[in-house]
Design a protein around this motif. Structure first.
Motif, PDB file in Angstrom:
ATOM      1  N   ARG A   1       0.936  -0.941   0.053  1.00  0.00           N
ATOM      2  CA  ARG A   1      -0.054  -0.019   0.062  1.00  0.00           C
ATOM      3  C   ARG A   1       0.831   1.140  -0.143  1.00  0.00           C
ATOM      4  NH1 ARG A   1      -5.137  -0.826   3.949  1.00  0.00           N
ATOM      5  NH2 ARG A   1      -5.998   0.682   2.320  1.00  0.00           N
TER       6      ARG A   1
ATOM      7  N   THR B   1      -0.285   2.622 -10.282  1.00  0.00           N
ATOM      8  CA  THR B   1      -1.485   2.181 -10.563  1.00  0.00           C
ATOM      9  C   THR B   1      -1.514   1.363 -11.788  1.00  0.00           C
ATOM     10  OG1 THR B   1      -3.009   3.484  -9.422  1.00  0.00           O
ATOM     11  CG2 THR B   1      -4.063   2.894 -11.143  1.00  0.00           C
TER      12      THR B   1
ATOM     13  N   ALA C   1      -6.231  -9.829  -8.437  1.00  0.00           N
ATOM     14  CA  ALA C   1      -6.489  -8.817  -7.670  1.00  0.00           C
ATOM     15  C   ALA C   1      -5.586  -8.455  -6.393  1.00  0.00           C
ATOM     16  CB  ALA C   1      -8.054  -8.283  -7.424  1.00  0.00           C
TER      17      ALA C   1
ATOM     18  N   TYR D   1      -5.035  -5.051  -5.154  1.00  0.00           N
ATOM     19  CA  TYR D   1      -6.205  -4.579  -4.946  1.00  0.00           C
ATOM     20  C   TYR D   1      -6.944  -5.237  -3.917  1.00  0.00           C
ATOM     21  CZ  TYR D   1      -5.736  -1.182  -8.921  1.00  0.00           C
ATOM     22  OH  TYR D   1      -5.595  -0.133  -9.686  1.00  0.00           O
ATOM     23  N   GLY D   2      -7.882  -4.710  -3.105  1.00  0.00           N
ATOM     24  CA  GLY D   2      -8.389  -5.480  -2.113  1.00  0.00           C
ATOM     25  C   GLY D   2      -9.657  -6.434  -2.577  1.00  0.00           C
ATOM     26  N   SER D   3     -10.035  -6.404  -3.776  1.00  0.00           N
ATOM     27  CA  SER D   3     -11.135  -7.237  -4.218  1.00  0.00           C
ATOM     28  C   SER D   3     -11.186  -7.242  -5.620  1.00  0.00           C
ATOM     29  CB  SER D   3     -12.494  -6.663  -3.563  1.00  0.00           C
ATOM     30  OG  SER D   3     -12.873  -5.296  -4.228  1.00  0.00           O
ATOM     31  N   GLU D   4     -11.849  -8.281  -6.186  1.00  0.00           N
ATOM     32  CA  GLU D   4     -12.124  -8.267  -7.692  1.00  0.00           C
ATOM     33  C   GLU D   4     -12.881  -7.327  -8.205  1.00  0.00           C
ATOM     34  OE1 GLU D   4     -14.233 -11.334 -10.760  1.00  0.00           O
ATOM     35  OE2 GLU D   4     -13.675 -12.343  -8.719  1.00  0.00           O
ATOM     36  N   THR D   5     -13.799  -6.557  -7.389  1.00  0.00           N
ATOM     37  CA  THR D   5     -14.747  -5.319  -7.706  1.00  0.00           C
ATOM     38  C   THR D   5     -13.543  -4.101  -7.964  1.00  0.00           C
ATOM     39  OG1 THR D   5     -16.494  -6.397  -6.656  1.00  0.00           O
ATOM     40  CG2 THR D   5     -16.603  -3.964  -7.334  1.00  0.00           C
ATOM     41  N   ALA D   6     -12.856  -4.085  -6.835  1.00  0.00           N
ATOM     42  CA  ALA D   6     -11.749  -2.847  -7.086  1.00  0.00           C
ATOM     43  C   ALA D   6     -10.742  -2.896  -8.362  1.00  0.00           C
ATOM     44  CB  ALA D   6     -11.230  -2.672  -5.879  1.00  0.00           C
ATOM     45  N   LEU D   7     -10.340  -4.057  -8.561  1.00  0.00           N
ATOM     46  CA  LEU D   7      -9.775  -4.221  -9.725  1.00  0.00           C
ATOM     47  C   LEU D   7     -10.472  -3.989 -11.046  1.00  0.00           C
ATOM     48  CD1 LEU D   7      -7.244  -5.169 -11.343  1.00  0.00           C
ATOM     49  CD2 LEU D   7      -7.677  -7.574 -11.082  1.00  0.00           C
TER      50      LEU D   7
ATOM     51  N   LEU E   1     -13.136  -2.094 -11.500  1.00  0.00           N
ATOM     52  CA  LEU E   1     -13.375  -0.476 -11.845  1.00  0.00           C
ATOM     53  C   LEU E   1     -12.178  -0.112 -12.293  1.00  0.00           C
ATOM     54  CD1 LEU E   1     -15.330   0.069  -8.656  1.00  0.00           C
ATOM     55  CD2 LEU E   1     -16.174  -0.027 -10.834  1.00  0.00           C
ATOM     56  N   ALA E   2     -10.757  -0.326 -11.615  1.00  0.00           N
ATOM     57  CA  ALA E   2      -9.534   0.555 -12.183  1.00  0.00           C
ATOM     58  C   ALA E   2      -9.367  -0.133 -13.545  1.00  0.00           C
ATOM     59  CB  ALA E   2      -8.687   0.070 -11.062  1.00  0.00           C
TER      60      ALA E   2
END
Length: 316
Positions: free
Chosen positions: A227, A261, A283, A288-294, A296-297
């Motif tokens: 991080r 990033t 991810a 990235y903390g989650s599949e969703t966060a990955l 979106l990016a």
């Protein structure tokens, strides 16, 4: 060492090594060109990158859209843009297409009158890349990289070129493979020289010439999932946040967090098409903390979802 092994090493500290591995850098051919008398050859635009070094004599390199570049023995160059080019010893020589002269991979070609004495010798190689190389490796570079005969490292390049010539001339077992691996050494030497000059457009390679920026780049590549913040990267480089931000932006062309990033997403894209890891695991592996966060990016950067990218993209 495979590209996957190289870029996944937790102790990897070399951004140049990481990028060359990620894009699947390989030399697809190595060959010699012997010129007799006056000659001129026209080459098609390279699919990847094209290297040549003048071993004997002189000639002029002309790349579409750029001023002619005189070359002498000991000079080497790398073409990074998909543009046609020509090599000639005299503006009066009749220009011929080069492709028909190179009948087989790894074999030498002859230019000029067959009865004339040898005046020029060159050694060259072509490079292909398997993954997003144009954006990652080639776009930040000038169209032509020159390693002059007097530059640091040029003498070593000539020694390596001598070995390539011998391998190709003697056609020993594995000669083409040896020549192609040695050609990769030439590529790294040219990229090192360019990085050391601090010239040309901004980009991660230019950033390696700034000790502050290079420290931050190596930290990112050593542990991309960490991080990181501007503060923690600045502490690693032993400078203030404002100093790191300014120097990183000046040399690399973007801020350290933006670079982080994009590098994470490049790693994710690579793993999507070269492994069968679940997207959630990828991810986590790139920070990235989650599949969703990955997701979106990834969609913001590439215009598609990780799943769609995996289904449609090709590793080659």
């Amino acid at each position: 060492m495979s590209p996957e092994e190289s870029i996944d090493r937790p102790d990897s500290l070399d951004p140049l090594e990481d990028v060359l591995a990620l894009v699947g850098t390989r030399a697809t051919s190595a060959s010699t060109l012997t010129g007799r008398g006056e000659w001129a050859l026209r080459f098609p635009a390279p699919a990847g990158a094209k290297f040549n070094s003048v071993v004997q004599g002189t000639c002029t390199l002309t790349v579409a859209g750029h001023e002619p570049l005189p070359l002498r023995a000991g000079d080497s160059f790398l073409l990074t843009s998909p543009a046609p080019f020509a090599l000639a010893t005299s503006p009066a020589a009749t220009v011929q297409p080069a492709s028909p002269l190179f009948r087989g991979e790894g074999r030498g070609a002859q230019a000029g009158p067959a009865t004339a004495p040898v005046t020029t010798r060159l050694v060259g190689a072509s490079f292909r890349f398997a993954h997003r190389a144009r954006r990652l490796l080639l776009d930040p570079l000038p169209p032509v990289l020159l390693l002059p005969a007097h530059a640091d490292g040029a003498a070593f390049v000539q020694q390596t070129l001598g070995r390539i010539e011998r391998e190709l001339d003697e056609e020993r077992l594995g000669a083409r493979q040896v020549a192609q691996q040695l050609a990769l050494v030439m590529l790294v030497d040219l990229l090192r020289h360019h990085a050391s000059t601090g010239q040309g457009p901004s980009g991660w390679l230019r950033g390696l010439d700034d000790p502050v920026t290079a420290t931050a780049l190596r930290a990112i590549h050593a542990d991309p999932a960490r991080r990181w913040s501007v503060r923690s990267l600045a502490e690693t480089a032993h400078v203030s946040r404002s100093t790191l931000a300014a120097r990183f932006k000046k040399s690399v062309g973007q801020g350290p967090v933006e670079y982080l990033t994009r590098w994470r997403l490049e790693l994710a894209a690579h793993r999507l098409i070269t492994t069968d890891q679940p997207i959630a695991a990828i991810a986590q592996s790139v920070g990235y903390g989650s599949e969703t966060a990955l997701g979106l990016a990834f969609k913001r950067e590439f215009g598609t979802t990780p799943g769609a990218y995996r289904r449609t993209a090709s590793p080659t």
